[in-house]
Design a protein around this motif. Sequence first.
Motif, PDB file in Angstrom:
ATOM      1  N   GLN A  14      -2.088   5.579  -4.062  1.00  0.00           N
ATOM      2  CA  GLN A  14      -2.715   6.895  -4.036  1.00  0.00           C
ATOM      3  C   GLN A  14      -1.613   7.934  -4.169  1.00  0.00           C
ATOM      4  OE1 GLN A  14      -3.926   8.931  -0.331  1.00  0.00           O
ATOM      5  NE2 GLN A  14      -6.010   8.933  -1.147  1.00  0.00           N
TER       6      GLN A  14
ATOM      7  N   SER B 177       0.863  -1.182   0.000  1.00  0.00           N
ATOM      8  CA  SER B 177       0.000   0.000   0.000  1.00  0.00           C
ATOM      9  C   SER B 177       0.901   1.234   0.000  1.00  0.00           C
ATOM     10  CB  SER B 177      -0.917  -0.008   1.223  1.00  0.00           C
ATOM     11  OG  SER B 177      -1.728   1.156   1.253  1.00  0.00           O
TER      12      SER B 177
ATOM     13  N   ILE C  29      -8.610  -0.271  -7.285  1.00  0.00           N
ATOM     14  CA  ILE C  29      -8.951   1.130  -7.036  1.00  0.00           C
ATOM     15  C   ILE C  29      -7.660   1.935  -7.000  1.00  0.00           C
ATOM     16  CG2 ILE C  29     -10.011   2.762  -5.424  1.00  0.00           C
ATOM     17  CD1 ILE C  29     -11.792   0.551  -4.429  1.00  0.00           C
ATOM     18  N   LEU C  30      -7.653   3.048  -7.709  1.00  0.00           N
ATOM     19  CA  LEU C  30      -6.476   3.916  -7.787  1.00  0.00           C
ATOM     20  C   LEU C  30      -6.846   5.296  -7.277  1.00  0.00           C
ATOM     21  CD1 LEU C  30      -3.546   4.481  -8.811  1.00  0.00           C
ATOM     22  CD2 LEU C  30      -4.589   5.149 -11.004  1.00  0.00           C
TER      23      LEU C  30
ATOM     24  N   ARG D 289       0.618   5.393  -0.249  1.00  0.00           N
ATOM     25  CA  ARG D 289      -0.124   6.659  -0.269  1.00  0.00           C
ATOM     26  C   ARG D 289       0.888   7.781  -0.194  1.00  0.00           C
ATOM     27  NH1 ARG D 289      -3.197   2.922   2.485  1.00  0.00           N
ATOM     28  NH2 ARG D 289      -5.442   2.918   2.059  1.00  0.00           N
TER      29      ARG D 289
ATOM     30  N   HIS E  63      -1.220  -3.423  -3.883  1.00  0.00           N
ATOM     31  CA  HIS E  63      -2.650  -3.601  -4.131  1.00  0.00           C
ATOM     32  C   HIS E  63      -3.410  -2.286  -3.990  1.00  0.00           C
ATOM     33  CE1 HIS E  63      -3.504  -3.379   0.179  1.00  0.00           C
ATOM     34  NE2 HIS E  63      -2.532  -4.246   0.366  1.00  0.00           N
ATOM     35  N   PHE E  64      -2.717  -1.203  -3.597  1.00  0.00           N
ATOM     36  CA  PHE E  64      -3.351   0.112  -3.565  1.00  0.00           C
ATOM     37  C   PHE E  64      -2.293   1.194  -3.748  1.00  0.00           C
ATOM     38  CE2 PHE E  64      -4.961   3.984  -1.533  1.00  0.00           C
ATOM     39  CZ  PHE E  64      -6.162   4.129  -2.215  1.00  0.00           C
TER      40      PHE E  64
ATOM     41  N   ILE F 178      -4.445  -4.350  -8.184  1.00  0.00           N
ATOM     42  CA  ILE F 178      -5.011  -3.030  -7.920  1.00  0.00           C
ATOM     43  C   ILE F 178      -6.342  -2.890  -8.641  1.00  0.00           C
ATOM     44  CG2 ILE F 178      -4.685  -0.541  -8.210  1.00  0.00           C
ATOM     45  CD1 ILE F 178      -1.700  -0.990  -7.987  1.00  0.00           C
TER      46      ILE F 178
END
Length: 619
Positions: free
Chosen positions: A435, A401, A462-463, A403, A432-433, A460
């Motif tokens: 942002q 993840s 959702i982006l 961000r 898997h994510f 992934i």
Amino acid sequence: MHVCLLPTEILLHIFTINIQDCKLGSSPRATLAALARTCRHFKEPALDILWKDIIGFKPLISCLPEGVSHTDVQRKLTLKRPILIGEWKVINRYARRIRSFRVNSPELDMIDNQVVQVLMSAPSPAPLLPNLHSLRWCDDRERFFPLLSTLLGTTITSLQLGCTSAFPSFAQSALLVSIGGRCPSIRELVGICVGDSVESSDAICEALCGLRQLSRLDTGALRPRQFLRLASLPSLRSLDFTLVTHDIHEMQPGPTPTILSRLDELHLNASSESVVNHFLRCVRLPSCRSVKVDVNYSDLYDEPEVPYDPLDISRLIISLSKCLSPALEKLQIQFAFDFSPFIDGDMDTLSNPSFALGFDAVAPLLPFSRLTDLQLDWMCTSAISDASLKTIAQSLPQLESFRFGGAARWLIPPSLTFVGLVHLIQHCPRLHFIQMSFCAMPVVYDTDPFFFETVPNEKITILGVGMSPISDPHAVVGILLKLLPKLHEVTFLDWLDDDIPAPPPFEQFDDGWDTVNEILRPVSYPTGSAHGTAPPTPNTIISGTTQFPAQNGVPSVLPPIWNFASQSQPNLSNLPPNFMSSNFIQSMSALEDLDPSMFRTDFEQDFREWFDSTGVDLR
């Protein structure tokens, strides 16, 4: 009864699975009650599961004979008379089965004072729930504290209290001090507020230090001295607290920092990054695998006029790199700052390049090669280049993840492009994510080996793109699906004021990403996936596309329009024999709402008759 069903352990396992797999629309508790009434051998294990997790006191009161309890005009549960000894035995027969008990304010509002008094006057000297392991008491009204005390016992290992105030009252402090003696086996303690005064705080800390099995502590405000004492507990592995210091120099580091070698998880709440910096200089956490830092400026008397001081952020990250060890797996830093005043007023702050942190600011984090979760979504990453992001991705290959600057409404155009996204996909295959903010400008990748040879990431779905400027959404979708074939949604930050236009190049970013989501949204097809829908793929968007005049030197690519009327009707007669599996037929026959007469010898032939394409419009 089959010999395999005789052991109680097997029945408990079967009944538990039955509840977990309970069909939609049926009640798990009703199923368990029915099992308990089936036979004597089923009764005890079914009741154990039925009463294992209980919410509120109403189920216990409902065990009383008819006419003892009733609902008054205020719709509260009350009693007509005190409970007799024989009736207490009935209640205890079920109360001893309860392992997890949860009470919220609405549940307490459902019972009147008579019920509370009766429950507090139980004839047994043991706690009301003698085998309770987990207790969640989500109410801080003092008039219910005596009732709460009747539940506290030596069997409790997990206790969560709903303390909403920053500092508890004297009555709350007295209750917290008593926990150590009432519940010596506690391993998890959540929602503790430490002290309405320095003396009360010290008393509560003294009591908590007596919990020799405590492994997780989630508390309120702690002073530095109290933190160091609690964090030194030999059994403590996880600590969540708010650091309070009226004098920042109170935390000046000594000749050698305090080493806390047993903590695995730390969640620190503070009022400023300066307080966090001083704290990190005082301690070392060599075994900590998860660290979360929340900076909430609302705790200050005067909130700052700017989101942060870039120098303080650099010092914060340096302090983290010195305090933590390479064993760190999760690092989250969040700043609670309100950007709306800047959008409504002067937006120069949000577009000031001095707030953009460069690669040097995050470089101290690169040695943490075991990181799986990195969250720096509040910072402005507009100065980070594609080459810098490549270095970050190569240094942190275990990321799952990521961000990175995508949660704040900065109006500084990002330097990152699709190239940076490709670097992440190439060097961090476990992601898997994602942002982050980047310039979503179309690129021609079919002839570029850098794009064409990139192994797509299928994890992934959702982006997050934050405030990413976008040009030509249709072409952007094609590129995204080449890199992220399972993508079905893009999240972005909306503009807070419709009356104030966003400055270039952000003026159309929300409409552009809305268009992207409209294209990504699954479209119903006559045939396709098992659910009758299929999302667009790179081929459906890129192949057969129409080239339009170039915009800013970049060709515009638009997808063809799907024409469902031109799709051929599916022909069920072309289906091969035995196309339905035996598991499917068995599952269909087990449905309670399906007429058994519908099933004949040749179920597949019946299916062809029911859904013959000549008689049914399958579009």
